[in-house]
Structures are given as C-alpha cells and as structure tokens.
Enzyme design. Sequence first.
Site, PDB file in Angstrom:
ATOM      1  N   GLY A   1       3.645   3.620   5.292  1.00 19.17           N
ATOM      2  CA  GLY A   1       4.790   3.327   6.160  1.00 19.17           C
ATOM      3  C   GLY A   1       5.437   1.998   5.856  1.00 19.17           C
ATOM      4  N   LEU A   2       5.055   1.370   4.737  1.00 17.14           N
ATOM      5  CA  LEU A   2       5.594   0.043   4.423  1.00 17.14           C
ATOM      6  C   LEU A   2       6.660   0.077   3.328  1.00 17.14           C
ATOM      7  CD1 LEU A   2       2.501  -2.332   4.640  1.00 17.14           C
ATOM      8  CD2 LEU A   2       4.176  -1.775   6.360  1.00 17.14           C
ATOM      9  N   GLY A   3       7.141   1.266   3.005  1.00 16.67           N
ATOM     10  CA  GLY A   3       8.289   1.364   2.099  1.00 16.67           C
ATOM     11  C   GLY A   3       7.957   1.152   0.631  1.00 16.67           C
ATOM     12  N   SER A   4       6.717   1.475   0.249  1.00 20.88           N
ATOM     13  CA  SER A   4       6.304   1.246  -1.145  1.00 20.88           C
ATOM     14  C   SER A   4       7.256   1.886  -2.163  1.00 20.88           C
ATOM     15  CB  SER A   4       4.877   1.770  -1.309  1.00 20.88           C
ATOM     16  OG  SER A   4       4.647   2.245  -2.582  1.00 20.88           O
TER      17      SER A   4
ATOM     18  N   ASP B   1      14.964   3.032   4.731  1.00 18.14           N
ATOM     19  CA  ASP B   1      14.044   2.253   3.884  1.00 18.14           C
ATOM     20  C   ASP B   1      14.813   1.535   2.761  1.00 18.14           C
ATOM     21  OD1 ASP B   1      12.148   3.429   5.478  1.00 18.14           O
ATOM     22  OD2 ASP B   1      10.842   4.051   3.832  1.00 18.14           O
TER      23      ASP B   1
ATOM     24  N   ALA C   1      10.452   2.874  -1.925  1.00 18.93           N
ATOM     25  CA  ALA C   1      11.785   2.267  -1.972  1.00 18.93           C
ATOM     26  C   ALA C   1      11.728   0.867  -2.575  1.00 18.93           C
ATOM     27  CB  ALA C   1      12.392   2.218  -0.573  1.00 18.93           C
ATOM     28  N   ALA C   2      10.636   0.134  -2.310  1.00 16.72           N
ATOM     29  CA  ALA C   2      10.520  -1.228  -2.849  1.00 16.72           C
ATOM     30  C   ALA C   2      10.318  -1.196  -4.363  1.00 16.72           C
ATOM     31  CB  ALA C   2       9.375  -1.966  -2.173  1.00 16.72           C
TER      32      ALA C   2
ATOM     33  N   PRO D   1       0.833  -1.208   0.000  1.00 12.99           N
ATOM     34  CA  PRO D   1       0.000   0.000   0.000  1.00 12.99           C
ATOM     35  C   PRO D   1       0.871   1.263   0.000  1.00 12.99           C
ATOM     36  CG  PRO D   1      -0.558  -1.471   1.825  1.00 12.99           C
ATOM     37  CD  PRO D   1       0.652  -2.028   1.197  1.00 12.99           C
TER      38      PRO D   1
END
Length: 321
Positions: free
Chosen positions: A104-107, A151, A109-110, A100
């Site tokens: 805060g889940l690093g979208s 991240d 950078a991923a 998402p």
Amino acid sequence: MSHKRSLSSAPGKVILFGEHAVVYGRPAIAAPVTQVQASAAVTPAAPGSGLLIAAPDLGRQVTLSTAPPDDPLAAATRLTLAHLSAPEPDGILTIHSTIPIASGLGSGAAVSTALVRALGSLLGRKLPADSVSEIVFEVEKIHHGTPSGIDNTVIAFEQPIYFVRERPVQRLRVAAPFTLVIADTGIRSPTKKIVAHVRRAWKREPAHYDALFDQIGDVTDEARRAIEAGQTSALGPLMDENHELLIEMGVSSPILDELVEAARFAGALGAKLSGAGQGGAVIALVEETADLDLAEIIGALTEAGARWTICTQVDSPYHAS
Ligand code: MEV
C-alpha cells in the site's frame, strides 16, 4: 548524449482517506512518504548495445528490445521514449527500491516514476510532474487494471494532494503538520486483486456500495477541511470512521483490525488501514508533541504483529499565506 550517470528517485506514498471510493469518482487524500524511496540510475553503454533494465531488489532484468508489452519496466521506458520522441538509448538502467512491495506504499508507481525521471535526465530533458504522472498512470494500468490515478499523482507531485479522478491535481495546504506511524502487516496484498474484489461486490450490491463510497467521500471532505484548518485532532475520529467503512466494504482483515486497535489503545488519535487492504499497512495518527505516545504506539504495533513501522510527517512543501 552525456556520458554521466543519471540518478533519479521517487518517494513512497500513503492514502490518508478515500481509498477504493476514489476508483468510483469520490475524493481521496494522499501524501508522499520520503522515508522510503525508489531510485533509478542509467549508465550509458557502448553504441549499439541497447538498453538493459535491471531491478535486483525485485529480482527482475529485461532487455528493452525483447521485453513483452505488458512488462511494467519496459512499458515505462517505451512510454517515456515515445513522449520524448527519443530512440532507445544504449545503457544500463538499474533500479533500487526500499519501498516494500504490495504494502500500500506505492512501490510500483514509485519505481516507474524514478525510471521515467532517470531516462528524462539521461536524455537531457527534465520532465514536469504532470507528464511524469501521465506516463506512470499508463504503466499503473498494467499493474492493476483500473487505477484511479492517485498513486502516480501523489508520487510525481511529491506533496499532499486532494484527488478526484480525471480532475486536475489539487495540492493540499497542511496548516499544521502532523505525524503518522505506518505499520506493515507483512502480508502482501496486490492492489489489482482487491480492486477487482470490490468491483465484483459493487456489481452485486450497487446501492450498498455506492452509499459506502458516498460516506467515505464525505469523511474525506471533512478531513480536507480539518487539514486545511490545522485541526489535527479532528482527523483521528475521521480515520476511525473511514476504517469502519472499509471494514463494511470487505477490504480489512483480522490483523489489520488488530493493528488499528493496538494503535488506538496505545494512544493514537485515530487509525485505519491504508491502500488496497486485506494486508499491507495501517496508519496511526500521533499527537504532535507526545514523544512518549509515539514510542508507546510503535511498541504496541510491533507487539500486535507489525513487521516494521515508519514514522512520517505530513506537511506541505510550502505554507501559503
Ligand atoms: C491504491 O493505492 C488505492 C486504491 O484506491 C486503488 C486506486 O485508487 O487506484 C485501492
């Protein structure tokens, strides 16, 4: 150049301890979240057609030759090609992500990490984690101005880390794996905005904010010792303490506090917001053996308004003797 399709992926991440303070030189702890992923595939195209970058999940499509310098997808591509001293390939680079956005889940950078890896593999070059991390860090600066680098580091290295900005990465040895429930508020919270908000507050009250950052740094160091000693139950109160300090910093919100409370009430060992705050996700620590607790905690979080929950385990990819 190979005519094969090159597919690469990258996990999401959570910050366990130390968000925001890490921007100011204090330590933080983060772990990859493999239950969500960004993936990138490059399909070679006819010579002379150039590179098209399509991210349908993000509603974005850019042609490399005409994309502006601040377009993150084009920037990641250009930085990778420059790093590999390679010309623009002909192809279609398609990105998908189940992470998402702004949670805060690093979208961001991923997505960049998957893209950098896919380009490297298309060009027959396996990029080491530190090179991927450095490239993605440059792209992160476009996303949010003054990133600490945590991240890109945790996502490129794909293992739990203890991180201090501008220092070499330190892999964290997790002596006893532990379980986290991640619960999202559904409120998108752009990191850039919240980091800027904290910076303004720090400039207004430097002594107060420096003291908060120091306390968070101390909590993080204690958490590191507990993780390396396998003392999982000691992590719960440390998460609670970190959350209180984030409230004082002004980055929590009523729904984040409600989710944290609901998780604790349902039996979590501890809970806190994770990432930039003012929206995004919380994490709750769950006792390893208690399946019942896990279901109860997920139920309580959902009832308290979580849009979705993910259960993930924090573990080292190796166990040093
Ligand atoms: C974002 O995942 C964590 C923050 O500390 C920002 C950063 O470290 O760059 C809020």
